[in-house]
Design a protein around this motif. Structure first.
Motif, PDB file in Angstrom:
ATOM      1  N   LEU A  63       0.834  -1.202   0.000  1.00  0.00           N
ATOM      2  CA  LEU A  63       0.000   0.000   0.000  1.00  0.00           C
ATOM      3  C   LEU A  63       0.874   1.261   0.000  1.00  0.00           C
ATOM      4  O   LEU A  63       0.536   2.262  -0.630  1.00  0.00           O
ATOM      5  N   ASN A  64       1.996   1.194   0.697  1.00  0.00           N
ATOM      6  CA  ASN A  64       2.924   2.329   0.679  1.00  0.00           C
ATOM      7  C   ASN A  64       3.493   2.565  -0.716  1.00  0.00           C
ATOM      8  O   ASN A  64       3.727   3.711  -1.112  1.00  0.00           O
ATOM      9  N   ARG A  65       3.724   1.487  -1.468  1.00  0.00           N
ATOM     10  CA  ARG A  65       4.276   1.635  -2.823  1.00  0.00           C
ATOM     11  C   ARG A  65       3.275   2.357  -3.742  1.00  0.00           C
ATOM     12  O   ARG A  65       3.675   2.979  -4.721  1.00  0.00           O
ATOM     13  N   PHE A  66       1.981   2.254  -3.435  1.00  0.00           N
ATOM     14  CA  PHE A  66       0.974   2.988  -4.198  1.00  0.00           C
ATOM     15  C   PHE A  66       0.899   4.470  -3.781  1.00  0.00           C
ATOM     16  O   PHE A  66       0.207   5.252  -4.424  1.00  0.00           O
ATOM     17  N   GLU A  67       1.567   4.799  -2.674  1.00  0.00           N
ATOM     18  CA  GLU A  67       1.585   6.187  -2.179  1.00  0.00           C
ATOM     19  C   GLU A  67       0.173   6.752  -2.031  1.00  0.00           C
ATOM     20  O   GLU A  67      -0.125   7.867  -2.466  1.00  0.00           O
ATOM     21  N   ILE A  68      -0.696   5.965  -1.403  1.00  0.00           N
ATOM     22  CA  ILE A  68      -2.082   6.412  -1.214  1.00  0.00           C
ATOM     23  C   ILE A  68      -2.147   7.450  -0.092  1.00  0.00           C
ATOM     24  O   ILE A  68      -1.340   7.448   0.826  1.00  0.00           O
ATOM     25  N   ASP A  69      -3.108   8.351  -0.208  1.00  0.00           N
ATOM     26  CA  ASP A  69      -3.222   9.460   0.740  1.00  0.00           C
ATOM     27  C   ASP A  69      -4.051   9.069   1.963  1.00  0.00           C
ATOM     28  O   ASP A  69      -5.016   9.748   2.333  1.00  0.00           O
ATOM     29  N   ILE A  70      -3.659   7.972   2.601  1.00  0.00           N
ATOM     30  CA  ILE A  70      -4.320   7.496   3.820  1.00  0.00           C
ATOM     31  C   ILE A  70      -3.268   7.449   4.920  1.00  0.00           C
ATOM     32  O   ILE A  70      -2.165   6.933   4.714  1.00  0.00           O
ATOM     33  N   ASP A  71      -3.585   7.971   6.099  1.00  0.00           N
ATOM     34  CA  ASP A  71      -2.633   7.983   7.207  1.00  0.00           C
ATOM     35  C   ASP A  71      -2.186   6.565   7.558  1.00  0.00           C
ATOM     36  O   ASP A  71      -2.996   5.622   7.546  1.00  0.00           O
ATOM     37  N   SER A  72      -0.928   6.427   7.912  1.00  0.00           N
ATOM     38  CA  SER A  72      -0.369   5.111   8.231  1.00  0.00           C
ATOM     39  C   SER A  72      -1.113   4.430   9.372  1.00  0.00           C
ATOM     40  O   SER A  72      -1.328   3.210   9.346  1.00  0.00           O
ATOM     41  N   TYR A  73      -1.535   5.202  10.370  1.00  0.00           N
ATOM     42  CA  TYR A  73      -2.211   4.583  11.507  1.00  0.00           C
ATOM     43  C   TYR A  73      -3.569   4.011  11.091  1.00  0.00           C
ATOM     44  O   TYR A  73      -4.031   2.999  11.655  1.00  0.00           O
ATOM     45  N   VAL A  74      -4.209   4.633  10.091  1.00  0.00           N
ATOM     46  CA  VAL A  74      -5.488   4.103   9.588  1.00  0.00           C
ATOM     47  C   VAL A  74      -5.247   2.800   8.828  1.00  0.00           C
ATOM     48  O   VAL A  74      -5.987   1.812   8.998  1.00  0.00           O
ATOM     49  N   ILE A  75      -4.199   2.769   8.007  1.00  0.00           N
ATOM     50  CA  ILE A  75      -3.879   1.536   7.266  1.00  0.00           C
ATOM     51  C   ILE A  75      -3.577   0.403   8.244  1.00  0.00           C
ATOM     52  O   ILE A  75      -4.054  -0.726   8.074  1.00  0.00           O
ATOM     53  N   LYS A  76      -2.818   0.700   9.288  1.00  0.00           N
ATOM     54  CA  LYS A  76      -2.477  -0.341  10.262  1.00  0.00           C
ATOM     55  C   LYS A  76      -3.726  -0.831  10.989  1.00  0.00           C
ATOM     56  O   LYS A  76      -3.884  -2.033  11.229  1.00  0.00           O
ATOM     57  N   GLU A  77      -4.608   0.096  11.349  1.00  0.00           N
ATOM     58  CA  GLU A  77      -5.866  -0.310  11.999  1.00  0.00           C
ATOM     59  C   GLU A  77      -6.686  -1.197  11.069  1.00  0.00           C
ATOM     60  O   GLU A  77      -7.276  -2.199  11.501  1.00  0.00           O
ATOM     61  N   ALA A  78      -6.721  -0.848   9.783  1.00  0.00           N
ATOM     62  CA  ALA A  78      -7.478  -1.643   8.814  1.00  0.00           C
ATOM     63  C   ALA A  78      -6.883  -3.034   8.668  1.00  0.00           C
ATOM     64  O   ALA A  78      -7.610  -4.044   8.670  1.00  0.00           O
ATOM     65  N   LEU A  79      -5.570  -3.113   8.569  1.00  0.00           N
ATOM     66  CA  LEU A  79      -4.917  -4.412   8.379  1.00  0.00           C
ATOM     67  C   LEU A  79      -4.991  -5.272   9.636  1.00  0.00           C
ATOM     68  O   LEU A  79      -4.928  -6.510   9.550  1.00  0.00           O
ATOM     69  N   ASP A  80      -5.132  -4.651  10.799  1.00  0.00           N
ATOM     70  CA  ASP A  80      -5.255  -5.421  12.040  1.00  0.00           C
ATOM     71  C   ASP A  80      -6.503  -6.301  12.055  1.00  0.00           C
ATOM     72  O   ASP A  80      -6.582  -7.252  12.853  1.00  0.00           O
ATOM     73  N   LEU A  81      -7.473  -5.991  11.193  1.00  0.00           N
ATOM     74  CA  LEU A  81      -8.671  -6.836  11.139  1.00  0.00           C
ATOM     75  C   LEU A  81      -8.345  -8.245  10.652  1.00  0.00           C
ATOM     76  O   LEU A  81      -9.105  -9.181  10.910  1.00  0.00           O
ATOM     77  N   TYR A  82      -7.226  -8.427   9.957  1.00  0.00           N
ATOM     78  CA  TYR A  82      -6.832  -9.781   9.563  1.00  0.00           C
ATOM     79  C   TYR A  82      -6.480 -10.639  10.779  1.00  0.00           C
ATOM     80  O   TYR A  82      -6.465 -11.869  10.690  1.00  0.00           O
TER      81      TYR A  82
END
Length: 490
Positions: A63-82
């Motif tokens: 997701l970082n390689r796509f350089e999306i404009d989403i805060d890192s803490y939000v991405i981590k919270e989303a991925l924690d659902l796995y």
């Protein structure tokens, strides 16, 4: 990274948008879709870096390689659902079934289907963006059976979002229907329609493009988005598990790094296959992507003949209902990638106006460099289910079974194949019970018990509990009344 439009840009929209803009408003100019302006080039360095990574670490870096404009803490919270999947260390097991055939099991999440892989984190991301902007969104979802339960599960009780989920009444399995109609969160509305999935999807696309509907929502201070794979927020999470599955084969010493594999994908709306295509374009070593269909085999015909022909066609009800689709939305993104926006707009307008388009011989040759395809009937699928269980000890659902035929007809047996299992056996138990024991017209609850006894498998608690839950969502309407019903809900 910015996102651009598959059919070109009209004068009312910007030439490019950010990731968050693309997922909040997923329909682009002229009814097109958003795609990345450029795909990241991962190369061997990325694969070597993640050969021993966890699924979440792989996903975060991608997701970082796509350089999306989403805060890192939000991405981590989303991925924690796995972490809530069956195995938090490995949410996507890859299992050897026979010589050179491996199954990537995408169904170990809360609704027991592959849509959880993308929709679980997507719900966190979209809700977070809405809260940050101080906006409220209506999320539309049209489902042939798996998107609906997964979307409802991820968005229930989330702030700043309400969901209207459309499904074809009688066109899903009992378990899929129960997963939807027993949802009781106040921000969810489930609507059965007298029609087929294409009717639901057409209604979704029409509403997403309707200025009148958006105006009615605006009066309620509500904006509009979608949870279907027309939304690139879904697709970006689907790229990840194709890379993970390849790395799993490396970890299992089934292949060496750089060795090419087939990716064999059961396909309805083509989002799963598009994720495979993008992974390949980004550097995953792939021999070819094999598209597996059921009797609604428009994709097989397109890839074999270059013709997308819906004239005089009607959706056929099959044993693999999540693939009972004639208009596969995400093929448009492949057309754009191969042929550009002008040709894509021409082809898609032909499909919308004439129910038909045809590729040139050169275009077909280019498509066939990436894809091959075959289709499997329901009866053939049941034979594969029984045979694979008896001979290899592996139980699969009817969608996964379609891959078995194309594995035989489209693959070089010397090259490893990763096929994708999109649903657990519990989602389609009457078909599987019929395949294994011959019992006919068994209700889901009886078929589940029969399979559990025959295969010595436990029925997951989240499936068992469905049959004692109260049915809360009772709305079934004509497709012409969808807009009125949604506005009434709001």
């Amino acid at each position: 990274m910015n996102f651009i439009q598959t059919r070109g840009c009209d004068k009312n929209t910007p030439l490019s948008v950010t990731f968050s803009q693309a997922i909040l408003s997923p329909i682009a100019s002229f009814g097109g879709l958003y795609v990345p302006e450029n795909l990241p080039d991962l190369g061997r360095e990325f694969l070597n870096k993640h050969v021993n990574s966890s699924y979440k670490d792989l996903a975060f870096d991608l997701l970082n390689r796509f350089e999306i404009d989403i805060d890192s803490y939000v991405i981590k919270e989303a991925l924690d659902l796995y972490d809530k999947f069956d195995n938090s260390e490995n949410p996507v097991p890859v299992v050897k079934v026979k010589e050179n055939l491996y199954i990537s099991e995408l169904y170990h999440g809360p609704t027991r289907a592959f849509k959880d892989m993308a929709l679980q984190p997507f719900g966190v991301v979209l809700s977070s963006i809405a809260q940050k902007k101080g906006e409220h969104y209506l999320i539309l979802a049209a489902t042939s059976g798996d998107t609906g339960p997964a979307a409802l599960e991820t968005f229930k009780n989330r702030s700043n979002v309400q969901v209207a989920c459309l499904y074809p009444d009688g066109g899903t399995s009992d378990v899929q229907r129960l997963q939807m109609v027993t949802e009781d969160a106040k921000n969810l509305k489930v609507i059965g329609i007298n029609g087929v999935f294409d009717d639901a999807q057409n209604a979704l696309k029409r509403l997403l493009a309707s200025e009148e509907f958006k105006k009615a929502l605006k009066e309620k201070n509500i904006l509009l988005s979608a949870a279907n794979s027309v939304n690139f927020g879904r697709i970006i999470f689907q790229i990840i598990y194709h890379i993970h599955s390849y790395l799993e084969l490396v970890r299992q010493k089934a292949i060496t790094m750089g060795e090419k594999v087939y990716l064999n994908v059961p396909s309805g709306n083509f989002g799963n296959a598009l994720g495979a295509y993008y992974a390949w374009k980004m550097g995953l070593p792939v021999e070819k992507i094999i598209i597996s269909s059921n009797e609604n085999n428009v994709l097989t015909k397109l890839i074999k003949t270059g013709k997308y022909d819906l004239r005089d066609l009607h959706v056929v009800s099959t044993t693999s209902p999540a693939m009972d689709i004639l208009k596969s939305s995400n093929i448009e993104r492949v057309l754009y990638d191969m042929f550009g926006y002008k040709r894509t707009r021409e082809l898609m307008q032909n499909l919308e106006e004439k129910n038909f388009y045809e590729l040139t011989s050169d275009e077909l040759a280019q498509l066939q460099e990436s894809f091959d395809a075959d289709f499997c009937t329901g009866d053939e699928g049941k034979v594969y289910i029984k045979k694979t269980f008896q001979k290899n000890g592996y139980l699969m659902d009817p969608h996964t079974a379609t891959c078995m035929k194309s594995y035989e007809t489209c693959s070089d047996p010397k090259i490893k194949t990763i096929a994708y299992s999109t649903a657990e056996w519990t989602k389609f138990s009457p078909v599987i019970a019929n395949a294994l024991t011959g019992e006919v017209d068994a209700q889901d609850i009886k078929a589940l018990a029969s399979i559990s006894n025959e295969a010595k498998l436990e029925i997951p608690s989240m499936i068992k509990e469905l049959f004692s839950k109260e049915i809360v969502q009772k709305t079934v309407i004509e497709k012409e009344d969808i807009e009125k019903e949604i506005l009434k809900f709001l």
